[in-house]
Motif scaffolding. Structure first.
Motif, PDB file in Angstrom:
ATOM      1  N   HIS A  65       0.823  -1.199   0.000  1.00  0.00           N
ATOM      2  CA  HIS A  65       0.000   0.000   0.000  1.00  0.00           C
ATOM      3  C   HIS A  65       0.861   1.256   0.000  1.00  0.00           C
ATOM      4  N   PHE A  68       1.321   3.752  -3.193  1.00  0.00           N
ATOM      5  CA  PHE A  68       0.450   4.780  -3.749  1.00  0.00           C
ATOM      6  C   PHE A  68       0.192   5.928  -2.791  1.00  0.00           C
ATOM      7  N   TYR A  69       0.848   5.986  -1.646  1.00  0.00           N
ATOM      8  CA  TYR A  69       0.807   7.235  -0.898  1.00  0.00           C
ATOM      9  C   TYR A  69       2.202   7.676  -0.472  1.00  0.00           C
ATOM     10  N   LYS A  77       0.607  10.616 -10.756  1.00  0.00           N
ATOM     11  CA  LYS A  77      -0.415  10.740  -9.722  1.00  0.00           C
ATOM     12  C   LYS A  77      -1.775  10.896 -10.382  1.00  0.00           C
ATOM     13  N   TYR A  78      -2.718  10.006 -10.001  1.00  0.00           N
ATOM     14  CA  TYR A  78      -4.075  10.106 -10.524  1.00  0.00           C
ATOM     15  C   TYR A  78      -4.853  11.225  -9.834  1.00  0.00           C
ATOM     16  N   GLU A  80      -5.944  12.847  -5.493  1.00  0.00           N
ATOM     17  CA  GLU A  80      -5.927  12.631  -4.044  1.00  0.00           C
ATOM     18  C   GLU A  80      -7.339  12.630  -3.484  1.00  0.00           C
ATOM     19  N   LEU A 104      -3.332   8.789  -4.844  1.00  0.00           N
ATOM     20  CA  LEU A 104      -3.357   7.578  -5.656  1.00  0.00           C
ATOM     21  C   LEU A 104      -2.355   7.715  -6.791  1.00  0.00           C
ATOM     22  N   ARG A 107       0.242   2.290 -10.248  1.00  0.00           N
ATOM     23  CA  ARG A 107       0.885   1.127  -9.625  1.00  0.00           C
ATOM     24  C   ARG A 107       2.002   0.579 -10.525  1.00  0.00           C
ATOM     25  N   PHE A 161      -8.351   0.781  -6.814  1.00  0.00           N
ATOM     26  CA  PHE A 161      -8.130   1.136  -5.413  1.00  0.00           C
ATOM     27  C   PHE A 161      -9.459   0.966  -4.679  1.00  0.00           C
ATOM     28  N   ASP A 172      -7.447  -0.354   0.379  1.00  0.00           N
ATOM     29  CA  ASP A 172      -6.315   0.555   0.242  1.00  0.00           C
ATOM     30  C   ASP A 172      -6.442   1.799   1.109  1.00  0.00           C
ATOM     31  N   CYS A 206      -8.749   3.579 -12.182  1.00  0.00           N
ATOM     32  CA  CYS A 206      -7.998   4.626 -12.883  1.00  0.00           C
ATOM     33  C   CYS A 206      -7.361   4.045 -14.141  1.00  0.00           C
ATOM     34  N   THR A 214     -10.565   8.627 -14.206  1.00  0.00           N
ATOM     35  CA  THR A 214     -10.832   7.952 -12.931  1.00  0.00           C
ATOM     36  C   THR A 214     -12.328   7.794 -12.745  1.00  0.00           C
TER      37      THR A 214
END
Length: 493
Positions: A65, A68-69, A77-78, A80, A104, A107, A161, A172, A206, A214
């Motif tokens: 996890h 993605f943060y 970055k997709y 927040e 997010l 990945r 996610f 997540d 996403c 998204t």
């Protein structure tokens, strides 16, 4: 509105049927067909006749996890997700997946899934059909004797996610109920009610390629990679033989009517289905009768979209939108500029100062206080209470101190008298303007555009109520506007 579902193929057999096929229309529609109670046993939701390999598990074993943060600068970055009501961090601090804000990122390997095959089977055989825990699926129980299972297959073009109350590894972003301060009906007796947030509330998909679209869907996959909609859940068969449904308390989404930052204006709250379709709200939050399909709206998130999980509300910010909001460093600079102006109490003539952003809920002796009904800023004092007119022995009168209301010595207006706090969550700001206004009655300070924007947004509460609230603490807004312009007095020298 159409879901992202490819053309369908009707298989004449069961789970391992041959490929005699007939094309079906793409997508889903609202109205179900009562005649289609017993459709063909399986529908293939992909063009190929070969059974796809099961999708890889979503667990944290292969994809931590942290990826993605805690992304590096080169990661895509997709967007927040920011939980309203926490002002920068949870009360006990942000830890791992339980936090007030989550970015997010793309990945390392895609873990998205998409619909593959629909099976119409006898309900007693559902558990056997779902025995493969590496296969994602959604089960719709229509009756004690009939169920529909939709198998999902790996989608190399998307990342998934999941959000919910569960602390299991497939979730997540762990979200718990937000208890707004100053809200009498939030929890009688000060005790928190049982959580109304689903353990597996929703999932966000996403696209891994630009423009990184998204989308949000109700319900998330559990530890067995399944989503179960029981016999009592709101669900229906569509006229093209597909299935759709709603979760118990629903996932509500409101997209801004215009650009969230440039022209903040609230949109209309809608409900998102398990398949991502958009519906009008039900009469009550958990009613079994669905609302009407809204065909001209989509489940695609945009900057400023709000997601309500019946207990917590999340704000979606895109990277472009976040670039127009103040960073923590900029907020600290604004605080220092306020203090450098040396605002004074107009009565005590003592210099006031906003405490550091890290200091929360502990009132500093130099902290500015405000009379909410007029906006005059003072230092703290313990006088100014007024007795209600007509109050006498046995007449129900008494001091206004019980309601924390005071009389402003500058203009004589009576109202709440509260300490001022800077809004620390930059993602909730609509611009990086100077902190000149405060929300009523909590006293959180931010820019004029920010208070004007949020004071117009009705946030869901309970089963069918909506109230505008401070995004920093969740307190319901009061007064004519829900905010006040602050009136500082500068130094006499």
């Amino acid at each position: 509105m159409l879901s992202n579902v490819p053309s369908l193929k009707v298989l004449t057999g069961g789970l391992a049927s041959s490929c005699l096929s007939v094309l079906w229309p793409v997508g889903m529609v609202l109205e179900g067909s009562s005649e289609a109670l017993y459709p063909p046993p399986s529908l293939e939701l992909r063009p190929s006749c070969n059974k796809s390999q099961p999708s890889p598990p979503l667990g944290s074993g292969s994809q931590p996890h942290d990826s993605f943060y805690q992304g590096d600068k080169e990661q895509v970055k997709y967007g927040e997700l920011i939980v309203l009501g926490y002002n920068g961090s949870l009360a006990n601090g942000d830890k791992g997946r339980r936090r007030s804000r989550l970015a997010l990122y793309k990945r390392p390997k895609a873990n998205g899934v998409k619909p593959d095959i629909i099976h119409n089977i006898s309900t007693p055989l559902v558990s056997k059909a779902l025995s493969n825990k590496s296969q994602h699926s959604i089960s719709y129980t229509l009756s004690r004797s009939h169920s529909v299972i939709v198998e999902y297959t790996h989608d190399p073009t998307t990342d998934m996610f999941q959000i919910g109350r569960s602390t299991e590894s497939m979730i997540d972003f762990v979200v718990t109920d937000t208890t707004p301060s100053g809200q009498g009906a939030a929890g009688e007796g000060g005790q928190s009610a049982q959580s109304t947030i689903s353990r597996y509330a929703c999932r966000i998909i996403c696209e891994r390629s630009p423009p990184y679209t998204t989308r949000i869907y109700a319900a998330g996959f559990d530890s067995s990679n399944n989503i179960f909609l029981g016999e009592r859940a709101a669900k229906w068969r569509t006229s093209d033989g597909l299935m759709d449904g709603l979760t118990t308390n629903g996932v509500l989404v409101m997209h801004p009517a215009g650009e969230f930052v440039a022209e903040p204006a609230p949109g209309v709250w809608r409900e998102i289905s398990v398949c991502g379709n958009v519906y009008a709200l039900r009469e009550t939050r958990s009613a079994q009768q669905r609302g009407k399909l809204v065909e001209n709206e989509s489940n695609t998130l945009q900057d400023g979209s709000l997601i309500d999980l019946c207990g917590a509300t999340l704000l979606w910010r895109t990277p472009a939108g976040l670039r127009r909001t103040p960073t923590l460093k900029q907020l600290e600079s604004l605080r220092q500029e306020l203090n450098a102006a040396r605002p004074q109490c107009p009565v005590g003539f003592n210099t006031l100062a906003f405490p550091s952003l890290a200091q929360r809920e502990i009132v500093d002796k130099k902290q500015p206080w405000v009379y909410m009904n007029c906006g005059h800023v003072h230092g703290y004092h313990n006088w100014g209470f007024r007795k209600e007119k007509g109050g006498g022995a046995g007449g129900g009168g008494g001091s206004l101190a019980a309601t924390s209301e005071r009389e402003c010595p500058m203009c004589r207006r009576v109202g709440p008298y509260v300490p001022l706090w800077l809004g620390c969550e930059g993602g909730l700001y609509l611009d990086a303007g100077p902190p000149t206004h405060a929300f009523c009655p909590c006293g959180h300070v931010c820019s004029e555009k920010t208070v004007q924007g949020w004071s117009q947004i009705p946030l869901p509460h309970g089963t069918h109520a909506f109230h505008a609230a401070c995004p920093f603490c969740g307190t319901w807004l009061t007064g004519e506007q829900g905010y006040v312009k602050l009136i500082f007095q500068g130094p006499l020298d």
